[in-house]
Write a protein that holds these residues in place. Structure first.
Motif, PDB file in Angstrom:
ATOM      1  N   THR A 151       0.825  -1.221   0.000  1.00 53.00           N
ATOM      2  CA  THR A 151       0.000   0.000   0.000  1.00 53.00           C
ATOM      3  C   THR A 151       0.856   1.268   0.000  1.00 53.00           C
ATOM      4  O   THR A 151       0.341   2.348  -0.268  1.00 53.00           O
ATOM      5  CB  THR A 151      -0.933   0.048   1.231  1.00 53.00           C
ATOM      6  N   ASP A 152       2.161   1.146   0.290  1.00 54.49           N
ATOM      7  CA  ASP A 152       3.014   2.334   0.400  1.00 54.49           C
ATOM      8  C   ASP A 152       3.103   3.126  -0.913  1.00 54.49           C
ATOM      9  O   ASP A 152       3.372   4.316  -0.895  1.00 54.49           O
ATOM     10  CB  ASP A 152       4.429   1.962   0.874  1.00 54.49           C
ATOM     11  N   SER A 153       2.899   2.446  -2.032  1.00 55.03           N
ATOM     12  CA  SER A 153       2.984   3.181  -3.312  1.00 55.03           C
ATOM     13  C   SER A 153       1.591   3.360  -3.921  1.00 55.03           C
ATOM     14  O   SER A 153       1.445   3.501  -5.132  1.00 55.03           O
ATOM     15  CB  SER A 153       3.900   2.429  -4.283  1.00 55.03           C
ATOM     16  N   TRP A 154       0.571   3.353  -3.063  1.00 51.79           N
ATOM     17  CA  TRP A 154      -0.831   3.380  -3.507  1.00 51.79           C
ATOM     18  C   TRP A 154      -1.125   4.464  -4.549  1.00 51.79           C
ATOM     19  O   TRP A 154      -1.683   4.185  -5.615  1.00 51.79           O
ATOM     20  CB  TRP A 154      -1.742   3.543  -2.293  1.00 51.79           C
ATOM     21  N   ASP A 155      -0.725   5.717  -4.264  1.00 50.33           N
ATOM     22  CA  ASP A 155      -1.071   6.809  -5.189  1.00 50.33           C
ATOM     23  C   ASP A 155      -0.403   6.617  -6.541  1.00 50.33           C
ATOM     24  O   ASP A 155      -1.027   6.808  -7.588  1.00 50.33           O
ATOM     25  CB  ASP A 155      -0.682   8.174  -4.601  1.00 50.33           C
ATOM     26  N   PRO A 188       6.662  -7.643 -13.814  1.00 50.70           N
ATOM     27  CA  PRO A 188       6.735  -6.966 -12.516  1.00 50.70           C
ATOM     28  C   PRO A 188       5.438  -7.045 -11.737  1.00 50.70           C
ATOM     29  O   PRO A 188       4.354  -7.176 -12.306  1.00 50.70           O
ATOM     30  CB  PRO A 188       7.076  -5.519 -12.878  1.00 50.70           C
ATOM     31  N   PHE A 189       5.582  -6.953 -10.431  1.00 56.29           N
ATOM     32  CA  PHE A 189       4.486  -7.057  -9.462  1.00 56.29           C
ATOM     33  C   PHE A 189       4.050  -5.616  -9.152  1.00 56.29           C
ATOM     34  O   PHE A 189       4.699  -4.916  -8.387  1.00 56.29           O
ATOM     35  CB  PHE A 189       5.053  -7.783  -8.239  1.00 56.29           C
ATOM     36  N   LEU A 190       2.963  -5.208  -9.778  1.00 48.66           N
ATOM     37  CA  LEU A 190       2.530  -3.812  -9.813  1.00 48.66           C
ATOM     38  C   LEU A 190       2.616  -3.087  -8.473  1.00 48.66           C
ATOM     39  O   LEU A 190       3.174  -1.999  -8.355  1.00 48.66           O
ATOM     40  CB  LEU A 190       1.089  -3.747 -10.344  1.00 48.66           C
ATOM     41  N   GLU A 191       2.043  -3.696  -7.410  1.00 43.79           N
ATOM     42  CA  GLU A 191       1.858  -2.937  -6.171  1.00 43.79           C
ATOM     43  C   GLU A 191       2.978  -3.081  -5.157  1.00 43.79           C
ATOM     44  O   GLU A 191       2.931  -2.456  -4.094  1.00 43.79           O
ATOM     45  CB  GLU A 191       0.520  -3.305  -5.510  1.00 43.79           C
ATOM     46  N   ILE A 192       4.005  -3.885  -5.456  1.00 39.86           N
ATOM     47  CA  ILE A 192       5.013  -4.098  -4.403  1.00 39.86           C
ATOM     48  C   ILE A 192       5.931  -2.888  -4.263  1.00 39.86           C
ATOM     49  O   ILE A 192       6.326  -2.254  -5.236  1.00 39.86           O
ATOM     50  CB  ILE A 192       5.840  -5.385  -4.626  1.00 39.86           C
ATOM     51  N   TYR A 193       6.237  -2.574  -2.998  1.00 39.94           N
ATOM     52  CA  TYR A 193       7.140  -1.458  -2.712  1.00 39.94           C
ATOM     53  C   TYR A 193       7.992  -1.828  -1.512  1.00 39.94           C
ATOM     54  O   TYR A 193       7.522  -1.844  -0.377  1.00 39.94           O
ATOM     55  CB  TYR A 193       6.339  -0.180  -2.430  1.00 39.94           C
ATOM     56  N   ILE A 194       9.247  -2.153  -1.783  1.00 44.83           N
ATOM     57  CA  ILE A 194      10.206  -2.441  -0.709  1.00 44.83           C
ATOM     58  C   ILE A 194      11.284  -1.370  -0.796  1.00 44.83           C
ATOM     59  O   ILE A 194      11.920  -1.228  -1.843  1.00 44.83           O
ATOM     60  CB  ILE A 194      10.823  -3.854  -0.869  1.00 44.83           C
ATOM     61  N   PRO A 195      11.475  -0.579   0.269  1.00 46.67           N
ATOM     62  CA  PRO A 195      12.458   0.512   0.200  1.00 46.67           C
ATOM     63  C   PRO A 195      13.815   0.016  -0.298  1.00 46.67           C
ATOM     64  O   PRO A 195      14.225  -1.099   0.022  1.00 46.67           O
ATOM     65  CB  PRO A 195      12.551   0.995   1.653  1.00 46.67           C
TER      66      PRO A 195
END
Length: 308
Positions: free
Chosen positions: A37-41, A93-100
């Motif tokens: 959810t961190d990259s939701w926007d 790619p996995f659209l919603e993944i966000y790992i810093p």
């Protein structure tokens, strides 16, 4: 201030990543964790192109299988070197993944050099960015029967550090029925995608069990949906390449090169069988599950097989 280190591809990280297990929370009515959810926007504002293909599944329902089939159909012949040098999670790619400090799914999708771009998501249908619908993109949805899906997700959560700790089997079993797992309720997920297919003709809905039963037949159906006509030889090659045992051995498909998963606990590709739930469910659990399932699965046009 020190500059942010450049984002790297997941596969470039040789070491195991020491990530804290995330907490689950309610996000617009769906259980989620911050990694998704961190990259939701940014995700919601993603600009899809008309030829993009979205592969969507509830986690552990055949996502990688579907991704590899699509990638081979489009690029197996024209760029065979992809198959041996680029892991599937970098090709699709996995659209919603966000790992810093790792290249986000969105950044990866936006920098894909391929046409079409094949992109995967575990989003419930209502979370899919609106540009995919506006561009009338083709979508492939893979669904797997609830019992096997639950077992597979349990073992996946044990070994994947970007997922919450699953706890013991019995509590996991009940959380699955309550929809308190990452990406929410299996029942809502499969039902709402099925419902959407009735009004949006560009969804091809596939069943994991059908793919196990006759991979070639299901690839034929997929090709006819996509408007592709591979030669018999290409089709045989793809069908062979995507058999479970071959994928499990294939370093570019089996996620063994990804640093957030602990293969000592469980492999990413475990069994790939229909009916493995019988090794996990007690008789009492099975009865409780069947009772609950009947209440939740009201749409009789959506039928699953728990054995073949």
């Amino acid at each position: 201030t020190a500059e942010e280190p450049a984002a790297v591809r997941m596969s470039d990280l040789g070491m195991k990543m020491d990530l804290p297990r995330p907490e689950m929370f309610d996000f617009h009515g769906v259980t989620m964790v911050h990694y998704f959810t961190d990259s939701w926007d940014k995700v919601q504002n993603f600009q899809a192109r008309p030829d993009d293909i979205l592969i969507a599944t509830y986690p552990k329902a055949g996502t990688t299988w579907g991704s590899l089939i699509l990638d081979l159909l489009y690029f197996g012949k024209t760029s065979p070197e992809r198959q041996t040098s680029i892991p599937i999670y970098d090709r699709v790619p996995f659209l919603e993944i966000y790992i810093p400090s790792v290249k986000s799914g969105i950044d990866q999708a936006e920098s894909l050099p391929t046409t079409p771009r094949i992109i995967k998501t575990h989003f419930p249908v209502q979370f899919v960015p609106k540009s995919f619908w506006e561009q009338n993109c083709k979508m492939v949805y893979v669904a797997r029967n609830a019992k096997d899906n639950m077992v597979s997700y349990f073992h996946f959560d044990r070994m994947n550090m970007v997922q919450p700790d699953p706890g013991d089997w019995n509590s996991y079993f009940h959380r699955f029925m309550e929809g308190k797992l990452v990406f929410g309720s299996w029942y809502d997920h499969v039902n709402n995608w099925w419902k959407k297919k009735q009004t949006y003709s560009n969804i091809h809905y596939m069943f994991y069990e059908d793919m196990i039963e006759d991979t070639g037949r299901e690839i034929d159906k997929l090709c006819s949906f996509l408007g592709l006509s591979p030669s018999a030889e290409e089709k045989n090659q793809i069908t062979g390449g995507v058999q479970f045992d071959n994928m499990k051995k294939n370093k570019m498909a089996n996620y063994s090169t990804i640093p957030v998963m602990d293969f000592k606990i469980s492999p990413f590709m475990r069994k790939g069988k229909v009916g493995d739930w019988k090794n996990h469910f007690t008789v009492a659990q099975n009865e409780e599950f069947d009772e609950d399932y009947k209440k939740k699965m009201k749409d009789l046009t959506l039928q699953f097989r728990t054995e073949i």
